[in-house]
Design a protein around this motif. Structure first.
Motif, PDB file in Angstrom:
ATOM      1  N   ASP A 198       1.132  -1.848   0.063  1.00 40.86           N
ATOM      2  CA  ASP A 198      -0.114   0.286  -0.668  1.00 40.86           C
ATOM      3  C   ASP A 198       0.423   1.162   0.349  1.00 40.86           C
ATOM      4  OD1 ASP A 198      -2.114  -1.126   0.042  1.00 40.86           O
ATOM      5  OD2 ASP A 198      -2.787  -0.969   1.993  1.00 40.86           O
ATOM      6  N   TRP A 199       1.970   1.069   0.723  1.00 42.98           N
ATOM      7  CA  TRP A 199       2.845   1.973   0.662  1.00 42.98           C
ATOM      8  C   TRP A 199       3.610   2.592  -0.586  1.00 42.98           C
ATOM      9  CZ3 TRP A 199       8.143   3.525   0.357  1.00 42.98           C
ATOM     10  CH2 TRP A 199       8.492   4.683   0.536  1.00 42.98           C
ATOM     11  N   HIS A 200       3.980   1.648  -0.814  1.00 39.67           N
ATOM     12  CA  HIS A 200       4.657   1.713  -2.780  1.00 39.67           C
ATOM     13  C   HIS A 200       3.006   2.105  -3.808  1.00 39.67           C
ATOM     14  CE1 HIS A 200       8.136   0.494  -2.521  1.00 39.67           C
ATOM     15  NE2 HIS A 200       7.775  -0.693  -1.111  1.00 39.67           N
ATOM     16  N   LEU A 201       2.387   1.785  -3.233  1.00 35.94           N
ATOM     17  CA  LEU A 201       1.045   2.730  -4.332  1.00 35.94           C
ATOM     18  C   LEU A 201       1.049   3.532  -4.253  1.00 35.94           C
ATOM     19  CD1 LEU A 201      -0.807   2.249  -6.807  1.00 35.94           C
ATOM     20  CD2 LEU A 201      -2.477   1.234  -4.795  1.00 35.94           C
ATOM     21  N   LEU A 202       0.445   4.555  -2.572  1.00 38.53           N
ATOM     22  CA  LEU A 202       0.301   5.648  -2.430  1.00 38.53           C
ATOM     23  C   LEU A 202       1.983   6.782  -2.360  1.00 38.53           C
ATOM     24  CD1 LEU A 202      -1.331   7.557  -0.821  1.00 38.53           C
ATOM     25  CD2 LEU A 202       0.001   7.363   0.933  1.00 38.53           C
ATOM     26  N   ARG A 203       2.867   5.630  -2.202  1.00 41.61           N
ATOM     27  CA  ARG A 203       4.260   6.534  -3.393  1.00 41.61           C
ATOM     28  C   ARG A 203       4.115   6.647  -4.554  1.00 41.61           C
ATOM     29  NH1 ARG A 203       9.306   5.026  -4.626  1.00 41.61           N
ATOM     30  NH2 ARG A 203      11.227   6.984  -4.399  1.00 41.61           N
ATOM     31  N   ALA A 204       3.595   5.503  -5.286  1.00 42.69           N
ATOM     32  CA  ALA A 204       3.549   5.665  -7.178  1.00 42.69           C
ATOM     33  C   ALA A 204       2.308   6.818  -7.394  1.00 42.69           C
ATOM     34  CB  ALA A 204       3.451   4.452  -7.972  1.00 42.69           C
ATOM     35  N   ILE A 205       0.810   6.845  -6.883  1.00 43.99           N
ATOM     36  CA  ILE A 205       0.531   8.128  -6.590  1.00 43.99           C
ATOM     37  C   ILE A 205       0.609   9.322  -6.485  1.00 43.99           C
ATOM     38  CG2 ILE A 205      -1.957   8.550  -6.311  1.00 43.99           C
ATOM     39  CD1 ILE A 205      -2.406   5.564  -5.142  1.00 43.99           C
ATOM     40  N   ALA A 206       1.903   9.356  -5.590  1.00 42.97           N
ATOM     41  CA  ALA A 206       2.466  10.758  -5.334  1.00 42.97           C
ATOM     42  C   ALA A 206       3.047  11.747  -6.643  1.00 42.97           C
ATOM     43  CB  ALA A 206       3.241  10.751  -4.083  1.00 42.97           C
ATOM     44  N   PHE A 207       3.870  10.553  -7.495  1.00 47.18           N
ATOM     45  CA  PHE A 207       4.703  10.812  -8.296  1.00 47.18           C
ATOM     46  C   PHE A 207       4.123  11.212  -9.419  1.00 47.18           C
ATOM     47  CE2 PHE A 207       7.759   9.064  -5.937  1.00 47.18           C
ATOM     48  CZ  PHE A 207       9.431   9.532  -5.768  1.00 47.18           C
ATOM     49  N   GLN A 208       2.765  10.194  -9.938  1.00 45.30           N
ATOM     50  CA  GLN A 208       2.434  10.907 -10.978  1.00 45.30           C
ATOM     51  C   GLN A 208       0.877  11.516 -10.658  1.00 45.30           C
ATOM     52  OE1 GLN A 208       2.606   8.922 -14.034  1.00 45.30           O
ATOM     53  NE2 GLN A 208       4.421   8.054 -13.368  1.00 45.30           N
ATOM     54  N   ARG A 209       0.094  11.609  -9.937  1.00 44.57           N
ATOM     55  CA  ARG A 209      -0.888  12.147  -9.199  1.00 44.57           C
ATOM     56  C   ARG A 209      -0.999  12.985  -8.176  1.00 44.57           C
ATOM     57  NH1 ARG A 209      -6.012   9.387 -11.063  1.00 44.57           N
ATOM     58  NH2 ARG A 209      -7.025  11.691 -10.500  1.00 44.57           N
ATOM     59  N   SER A 210       0.381  14.047  -7.578  1.00 44.62           N
ATOM     60  CA  SER A 210       0.359  14.043  -6.413  1.00 44.62           C
ATOM     61  C   SER A 210      -0.477  15.388  -6.058  1.00 44.62           C
ATOM     62  CB  SER A 210       1.272  15.407  -6.485  1.00 44.62           C
ATOM     63  OG  SER A 210       1.687  16.171  -7.542  1.00 44.62           O
ATOM     64  N   GLU A 211      -1.505  15.698  -6.873  1.00 45.77           N
ATOM     65  CA  GLU A 211      -2.486  16.700  -5.727  1.00 45.77           C
ATOM     66  C   GLU A 211      -3.220  15.624  -5.237  1.00 45.77           C
ATOM     67  OE1 GLU A 211      -4.173  14.772  -9.937  1.00 45.77           O
ATOM     68  OE2 GLU A 211      -2.740  15.543  -9.600  1.00 45.77           O
ATOM     69  N   LEU A 212      -4.138  13.663  -5.595  1.00 45.32           N
ATOM     70  CA  LEU A 212      -4.896  12.370  -4.631  1.00 45.32           C
ATOM     71  C   LEU A 212      -4.329  13.045  -3.798  1.00 45.32           C
ATOM     72  CD1 LEU A 212      -5.809  10.487  -7.807  1.00 45.32           C
ATOM     73  CD2 LEU A 212      -7.220  12.372  -6.914  1.00 45.32           C
ATOM     74  N   VAL A 213      -2.463  12.971  -4.031  1.00 41.61           N
ATOM     75  CA  VAL A 213      -1.797  13.046  -2.746  1.00 41.61           C
ATOM     76  C   VAL A 213      -1.356  14.576  -1.286  1.00 41.61           C
ATOM     77  CG1 VAL A 213       0.185  11.154  -1.333  1.00 41.61           C
ATOM     78  CG2 VAL A 213      -0.963  10.760  -3.961  1.00 41.61           C
ATOM     79  N   GLU A 214      -1.689  14.837  -1.620  1.00 40.05           N
ATOM     80  CA  GLU A 214      -1.338  16.029  -0.991  1.00 40.05           C
ATOM     81  C   GLU A 214      -2.091  15.869   0.285  1.00 40.05           C
ATOM     82  OE1 GLU A 214      -1.772  20.195  -2.332  1.00 40.05           O
ATOM     83  OE2 GLU A 214      -1.154  19.267  -4.362  1.00 40.05           O
ATOM     84  N   PRO A 215      -3.272  15.811   1.191  1.00 41.48           N
ATOM     85  CA  PRO A 215      -3.181  15.356   2.169  1.00 41.48           C
ATOM     86  C   PRO A 215      -2.806  14.139   3.162  1.00 41.48           C
ATOM     87  CG  PRO A 215      -5.300  15.243   0.849  1.00 41.48           C
ATOM     88  CD  PRO A 215      -3.788  15.616  -0.106  1.00 41.48           C
ATOM     89  N   TYR A 216      -1.842  13.530   2.114  1.00 43.24           N
ATOM     90  CA  TYR A 216      -1.553  12.393   2.792  1.00 43.24           C
ATOM     91  C   TYR A 216      -0.076  12.092   3.148  1.00 43.24           C
ATOM     92  CZ  TYR A 216      -6.353  11.394   1.965  1.00 43.24           C
ATOM     93  OH  TYR A 216      -7.903  12.072   1.745  1.00 43.24           O
ATOM     94  N   MET A 217       1.039  13.337   2.634  1.00 43.29           N
ATOM     95  CA  MET A 217       1.848  12.920   2.099  1.00 43.29           C
ATOM     96  C   MET A 217       2.270  12.546   3.771  1.00 43.29           C
ATOM     97  SD  MET A 217       2.323  13.683  -0.921  1.00 43.29           S
ATOM     98  CE  MET A 217       4.603  14.200  -0.487  1.00 43.29           C
ATOM     99  N   HIS A 218       2.274  13.104   4.951  1.00 43.22           N
ATOM    100  CA  HIS A 218       2.774  12.385   6.031  1.00 43.22           C
ATOM    101  C   HIS A 218       3.100  11.118   6.019  1.00 43.22           C
ATOM    102  CE1 HIS A 218      -1.257  12.174   6.750  1.00 43.22           C
ATOM    103  NE2 HIS A 218      -1.204  11.518   7.847  1.00 43.22           N
ATOM    104  N   LEU A 219       1.741  10.559   5.699  1.00 43.28           N
ATOM    105  CA  LEU A 219       2.349   8.958   5.312  1.00 43.28           C
ATOM    106  C   LEU A 219       3.652   8.537   4.517  1.00 43.28           C
ATOM    107  CD1 LEU A 219      -1.167   8.020   4.841  1.00 43.28           C
ATOM    108  CD2 LEU A 219      -0.145   7.961   6.801  1.00 43.28           C
ATOM    109  N   LEU A 220       4.103   9.463   3.819  1.00 44.24           N
ATOM    110  CA  LEU A 220       5.355   9.145   2.563  1.00 44.24           C
ATOM    111  C   LEU A 220       6.731   8.790   3.240  1.00 44.24           C
ATOM    112  CD1 LEU A 220       4.003   9.675  -0.547  1.00 44.24           C
ATOM    113  CD2 LEU A 220       4.230   7.798   0.039  1.00 44.24           C
ATOM    114  N   ASP A 221       6.675   9.890   4.682  1.00 44.17           N
ATOM    115  CA  ASP A 221       7.642  10.641   5.217  1.00 44.17           C
ATOM    116  C   ASP A 221       9.179  10.941   4.468  1.00 44.17           C
ATOM    117  OD1 ASP A 221       9.151  11.007   7.253  1.00 44.17           O
ATOM    118  OD2 ASP A 221       9.957   9.268   7.782  1.00 44.17           O
ATOM    119  N   LEU A 222       8.329  11.695   3.118  1.00 46.04           N
ATOM    120  CA  LEU A 222       9.264  12.020   1.929  1.00 46.04           C
ATOM    121  C   LEU A 222       9.856  13.840   2.412  1.00 46.04           C
ATOM    122  CD1 LEU A 222       7.339  11.751  -1.264  1.00 46.04           C
ATOM    123  CD2 LEU A 222       9.367  10.122  -0.381  1.00 46.04           C
ATOM    124  N   GLU A 223      11.096  13.507   2.307  1.00 43.60           N
ATOM    125  CA  GLU A 223      12.139  14.306   2.728  1.00 43.60           C
ATOM    126  C   GLU A 223      13.164  15.537   2.021  1.00 43.60           C
ATOM    127  OE1 GLU A 223      14.102  14.270   6.432  1.00 43.60           O
ATOM    128  OE2 GLU A 223      12.551  13.283   7.713  1.00 43.60           O
TER     129      GLU A 223
END
Length: 70
Positions: free
Chosen positions: A40-65
């Protein structure tokens, strides 16, 4: 080790509701194996790279710095 690949078609069909459900599963962290959570984490990360607007509220789950390599 096998890499996780998410088809672009899957990413393009993601809805805000589906991403919210994915994020909810990650926040609850009630997986039967660690690998299910990692998938699930990899799926959310892939979405963040392709469609970042969908993941903005959940960026804290990815721990990207961002890193300053200067």
């Amino acid at each position: 080790m096998q890499s996780t690949q998410v088809p672009d078609q899957t990413l393009s069909q993601m809805t805000p509701e589906a991403v919210a459900q994915l994020a909810k599963r990650l926040e609850q962290d009630a997986y039967s194996t660690p690998f299910e959570g990692l998938q699930d984490w990899h799926l959310l990360r892939a979405i963040a790279f392709q469609r970042s607007e969908l993941v903005e509220p959940y960026m804290h789950l990815l721990d990207l710095e961002s890193f300053d390599e200067a």
